[in-house]
Design an enzyme around this catalytic site. Structure first.
Site, PDB file in Angstrom:
ATOM      1  N   SER A 172       0.832  -1.199   0.000  1.00 29.43           N
ATOM      2  CA  SER A 172       0.000   0.000   0.000  1.00 29.43           C
ATOM      3  C   SER A 172       0.874   1.259   0.000  1.00 29.43           C
ATOM      4  CB  SER A 172      -0.954  -0.037   1.197  1.00 29.43           C
ATOM      5  OG  SER A 172      -1.966   0.929   1.076  1.00 29.43           O
ATOM      6  N   ASP A 196       0.082  -4.171  -4.075  1.00 29.57           N
ATOM      7  CA  ASP A 196      -1.045  -3.268  -4.281  1.00 29.57           C
ATOM      8  C   ASP A 196      -0.734  -1.851  -3.794  1.00 29.57           C
ATOM      9  OD1 ASP A 196      -3.510  -3.133  -5.565  1.00 29.57           O
ATOM     10  OD2 ASP A 196      -4.615  -3.121  -3.692  1.00 29.57           O
ATOM     11  N   HIS A 284      -7.450  -5.577  -1.124  1.00 28.90           N
ATOM     12  CA  HIS A 284      -6.185  -4.844  -1.030  1.00 28.90           C
ATOM     13  C   HIS A 284      -5.105  -5.732  -0.412  1.00 28.90           C
ATOM     14  CE1 HIS A 284      -3.784  -1.272  -1.079  1.00 28.90           C
ATOM     15  NE2 HIS A 284      -3.894  -0.960   0.205  1.00 28.90           N
TER      16      HIS A 284
END
Length: 361
Positions: A172, A196, A284
């Site tokens: 992230s 991601d 995610h």
């Protein structure tokens, strides 16, 4: 109203609050376009402003920080029993609501040690900066990236550590931290894996402030949550590596629908109510678990295929390995560097061996 209906009604109320909170954070987001903080030729050896912590996790206690490597203090290298003769993994977490490490961190640490028993697995702790409103934490990625760049450069200089043995793994916002760090080191890091990478504020940002293919000798990226309009999807939509893989198309992952996740949370009772954020993070976080799967399951490796469009892929027009049109997912990826980013899609990956949601630590 039955107990089950009351439970789901309560979950929906909490879910609404979580989405409202996340949406309010995004309302104030702006694209990150400023370059990293001004530097001098001596900046990379000034450790006085480093806030991030670097813990060398162990195979026996993967879920706790037992020993810290401190830039500028070479004695900590010996105290933590760092092995300069082997691979070094540096794990960088992302935005956190709780201000604590999430449950995937020790799972990834354990998987890395299971695959590479003699490796060094270092976890970057930037929790105090990651536990802010999202736009604030997103802007902190620049200074945290500087911290990581200083740490890596110090460690390499102290031990004459080969750059080829350094692998950054960022999830992230942590993926962009890794990108900034790779951009600032005076020698290219061997590999950066983006799990991601975060989308909001980064979709249209320049390469100096996001993960990009220029940040390491090889950059591979897993995109698992790109649903929504650009700069509003949780994960970044554009390709940013040498190879960008979009499992199941990259927009949404099997088992992460609301019904399945609500049921899983409901079965946990009160504990489940504390983990409603998994409804947002399920797809995610799947990027991490796919990478873990690639470390552990060598007999059944997931594959990705190069394709011009998701529609063509769904029609079965791209399931060929001719002319290097396929590749393995995760740790085992074939490191092919091309003149431009290569986008790949996976067949529908089964979710049976992967968590649809996980409890926070």
């Amino acid at each position: 109203m039955g107990k089950e209906n009351i439970c789901f009604f309560s979950l929906w109320i909490i879910l609404g609050k979580i989405f409202a909170s996340f949406s309010s954070d995004l309302e104030g987001t702006t694209n990150i376009t400023a370059t990293p903080l001004p530097t001098t030729t001596q900046w990379i050896t000034d450790y006085s402003d480093i806030v991030s912590k670097f813990s060398l996790r162990t195979v026996d206690i993967p879920d706790d920080d037992m020993c810290y490597l401190v830039p500028g203090r070479p004695e900590t290298i010996k105290e933590c029993e760092f092995n300069p003769e082997t691979q070094t993994f540096i794990v960088i977490h992302g935005w956190t609501v709780t201000g604590m490490f999430e449950s995937w961190v020790p799972k990834l640490v354990s998987a890395l040690y299971e695959r590479e028993p003699s490796a060094n697995v270092i976890v970057v702790d930037w929790l105090t900066r990651a536990n802010q409103h999202y736009p604030t934490s997103a802007n902190y990625t620049k200074v945290v990236g500087r911290d990581v760049a200083k740490f890596v450069s110090w460690l390499q200089k102290e031990l004459q550590l080969p750059w080829e043995r350094i692998h950054l793994l960022g999830y992230s916002l942590g993926a962009h931290v890794a990108g900034v760090a790779g951009n600032l080191t005076d020698h290219k890091i061997s590999r950066i894996t983006g799990l991601d990478p975060a989308g909001p504020t980064f979709e249209h940002a320049d390469n100096q402030n996001t993960l990009s293919r220029d940040d390491a000798q090889f950059v591979d990226v897993l995109h698992t949550n790109t649903r929504g309009s650009p700069d509003r999807s949780i994960g970044i939509q554009k390709p940013v590596g040498h190879i960008d893989i979009y499992p199941n198309g990259g927009t949404f992952q099997p088992g992460c629908d609301i019904q399945n996740t609500l049921m899983g949370i409901a079965l946990e009772g009160i504990k489940g109510l504390q983990n409603m954020d998994q409804l947002i993070k399920c797809s995610h976080e799947r990027s991490i678990h796919l990478f873990i799967d690639s470390l552990l399951n060598l007999q059944q490796q997931s594959m990705a295929y190069r394709c011009n469009s998701k529609d063509a892929f769904n029609k079965g027009l791209c399931l060929s390995c001719r002319k290097n049109r396929c590749n393995k997912i995760g740790y085992n990826i074939n490191k092919v560097r091309t003149a431009r980013s290569t986008k790949m899609i996976t067949p529908r990956c089964p979710s049976s061996s992967l968590p649809t949601w996980t409890s926070a630590t």
